[in-house]
Design a protein around this motif. Sequence first.
Motif, PDB file in Angstrom:
ATOM      1  N   UNK A 108      46.963  83.588  57.071  1.00 34.81           N
ATOM      2  CA  UNK A 108      46.482  83.636  58.458  1.00 34.81           C
ATOM      3  C   UNK A 108      45.319  82.667  58.624  1.00 34.81           C
ATOM      4  N   UNK A 109      45.626  81.380  58.493  1.00 32.81           N
ATOM      5  CA  UNK A 109      44.599  80.341  58.561  1.00 32.81           C
ATOM      6  C   UNK A 109      44.853  79.463  59.788  1.00 32.81           C
ATOM      7  N   UNK A 110      43.798  78.813  60.238  1.00 33.86           N
ATOM      8  CA  UNK A 110      43.943  77.837  61.325  1.00 33.86           C
ATOM      9  C   UNK A 110      42.987  76.685  61.071  1.00 33.86           C
ATOM     10  N   UNK A 111      43.167  75.602  61.775  1.00 37.67           N
ATOM     11  CA  UNK A 111      42.405  74.387  61.499  1.00 37.67           C
ATOM     12  C   UNK A 111      40.902  74.598  61.693  1.00 37.67           C
ATOM     13  N   UNK A 112      40.532  75.322  62.725  1.00 35.46           N
ATOM     14  CA  UNK A 112      39.112  75.557  62.986  1.00 35.46           C
ATOM     15  C   UNK A 112      38.474  76.331  61.832  1.00 35.46           C
ATOM     16  N   UNK A 113      39.155  77.373  61.385  1.00 40.62           N
ATOM     17  CA  UNK A 113      38.615  78.179  60.296  1.00 40.62           C
ATOM     18  C   UNK A 113      38.582  77.423  58.980  1.00 40.62           C
ATOM     19  N   UNK A 114      39.639  76.646  58.703  1.00 40.05           N
ATOM     20  CA  UNK A 114      39.685  75.854  57.473  1.00 40.05           C
ATOM     21  C   UNK A 114      38.557  74.832  57.450  1.00 40.05           C
TER      22      UNK A 114
END
Length: 925
Positions: free
Chosen positions: A44-50
């Motif tokens: 459950x990852x997204x670019x902002x969080x990464x």
Amino acid sequence: MNIQSIIKLSVFCLAFGNLSAQNPWPEMTNTAKPWTRWWWMGNAVDEKGLDKQLTTLSNAGFGGVEVVPIYGAKGFENRYISYLSPEWMKMLQFTVNKAKSLQMGVDMAVGTGWPIGGPQVNEEDAATKMIVQKYALLSGEKLAEKIFLKDEKLKNLQTVKLDIVTAYNEKNEAVVLTDKVTNDGVLNWKPDSGKWTIYAVFTGKTLQKVKRAAPGGEGFTLNHFSGAATVDYFKTFDKAFGNSNYGVRSFFNDSYEVYNADWTPDFKNEFLKRRGYDISPYIKYLINDEENRTTRRVKSDYRETLSELILYNFTDQFTSWAHSKNSKNTNQAHGSPGNLLDLYAAVDIPESETFGSTVFDIPGLRRDSLDVQKADHPDINMLKFASSAANAKGKQLISNETFTWLTEHFKTSWSQAKPEVEQVFLSGINHVFYHGTTYTPADVPFPGWLFYASVNFVPENSLWPHISGLNSFVMRSQSILQSGKSDNELLIYWPVYDSWASAKGKDVAFKVHNVEKWLQPTPFYEDLTKLDKMGYSFDMTSDKMIGEAKSYNNKIQIAKEGSSYQVLIVPELTYLPETTLNNILELARNGASVIFQNEPKDIPGYFEVEKRRNLLKSLWSQILFNNRGENLKTAEFGKGKIILSSDVSKALEYLKIEREKLTETGLKFVRRQFEGGKYYYIVNHTSKEINQFLPINYTGKQTIIMNPENGDFGMAQIQNNSARIQLKSGQSLILKSSKTIDSSVQKWNYTEKTGTPIILDQPWQLTFKEGGPELPKSRQLKKPQPWTSFSEDPATQSFSGTGVYTTSLDLRKKNADDYVLKLDKLYESAKVIVNGQDAGIVWSIPFEISIGKYLKKGTNTIQIEVCNLMANRIRYMDQKKIQWRNYHEINFVNIDYKSFDASGWKVQPSGLDGQIQLIPIIYSK
């Protein structure tokens, strides 16, 4: 200079301390920095969080991440991304691109959870086991029962098949009946006489699934003994990656935790090809624990075959596949039934593992027996299997899964981590991966998502503000340990056949968690421990490696890029293959020195025993020994020497192999060689302070002391091939001894004497600047004391974060060379600010820091920002029943693998306690 360049320069200066044009520290690289295992929960990852977390990790001093998808958090299912799907590959590409911009690296696991497997592993490729059913039959009778698998879970599987049927009478006479069984299970055979027991061997499946799998990664565990299964497995990755590696530096395979897998569909043919005889007549001996020669020999052959299958059918193919993607591979061999040395040697980056907590004799080091694993603690000789293979084969990097279950959740300080990682370094490992970091979305409140078996290297950890202290120490240490090559003088043969010849059990798994069974009780281990204590440096070697070795200039070298060794030691053993003895004699014939602790008693295995046994004796008889006194025989053999003595130290003394006598003080070391000199990495895990000249075997023309904690360096005092060392308990240093002299390097600052300490027992102000669940009230203190001592304020009992202690000091005269601020009791780490200037982080024992250059005559302001453990806040949350853990599969467990609950914990002391001293220091001139 732009702001980004200024930030990078500041980080470099923090890392390496004393800078000059002749700075002796190697160039900083991302591999020198610590990496961390990075769990993607539910993907459950997204670019902002990464982007945010990679930037945070980079700023904290991490050099890279190892992506390992695992199970997800409940309530976030709509954010899950299926493993290796186009969307997942997009997230991987973003991760690599962002990491590259931060000068970080990215590794990834070839599977989710562990051990490897997944939806691409069909029934045929799944982990396989042998299933044996027995039947009784009397003379003249025909077996009434049909020979079919009885296991209800397996009998309907398409891949289950009858492999071998063998009957034994009371005299142990065997008749193979495999071809007498019809397709419908009828045995067409009647014995003429006697009582018979029929053994029917089926190829079955373990049905083990991937543990802690992520969405899209669920499925059967792989059959590591099948080359076809391995090829099939990586086809899924070929499809996802295409011709690209997406910037992945190394593909990672976790430890072998495949349970009850002890067979493969083609095992009978593989056994015949590799061992030279049919296993069918000997099945009885394979599954029984009868203590006899046949059992030991057949089991040895069986275990050797499993070892070769996992090496050639999995490990080698895994390496070839990674190389086809222009990447490296990383493999944890431990836990498998294979020869660990050969398995580690077959990959680019061998990786070991530390699990649990070690007992160190360091005063003040906290180790609560309730908060550590009861049975597991790291063993340095277990770690050396990985480093030995790498050193012998010339591999630059040896990695380690570090800090797994070091203490109970939320109770690990950076000071506890330091001696553990130092022990890893002492084993020869030089590329640590923290265990680890969990990705958390921005909208998840404290403490974020957490993996159940980790030390929490996450930004939500209340100790995070001071992690750069630990990380900088690791980076400096690894920058040295990755330089040049290992400098170990001894090569010690691992008598694996003695382990394989045990009559007990079936396969033999060489696990991290059971070294007390397969490693510690052996003469081999006794040698390792004794030689290490005496000051000898060594690597281990296998039969395969000895077969690859050459003798050059009276030294032994296994690979052109690998280390050279002065002597090969063959420990006390029972079984030695005649081929290995022949290879050893060839090394001696070409100039090598070899020590045998005893004459090999026998050859392993069952094939042509007498012929091979006679060959072993014939080879041994070529060695013409001369008595050299009690327990010492020597022989000139070709250009080399062979020594026979049960006392290996006596044999080494005869060969004039020098040991490092510095270990007589209790200090430990690991040595590296570089062009023009050598490094000594020296650690004090004793309870005493060392302040003396220590003998070292190589001083060169100049020896520089380097401090991995703060980056300081200076020229050491040398006297009669001894270097003056000052090391307090818990400290470490590096000696760089070179053939050349750099006259620009200043002398090392040795403490000649200390003045009367200034006790800072005056009033202090205590404030709180970050943390939760709420900030306690500020207060004036008559003297330093923990904020948890104010039990009347509930906020102090539940707070995890940063408390700031501030006081003023009137320094009437400043006439010492330096001043050391010493904190008696620190819970747990601190940043020291003197007169508004950052003096550094105090995070390890002894809790002290040099602040002389920041002090001035007159009034000085001293500020100590203390971070405490997460424990008190988690205790509060559990007492208030605030939901913070809600995961699929395994939710959250404590160190004993029971349901986690911190509500009954005692409040952990937090802040400063005891005396705070300012100690004047006079350096020697």
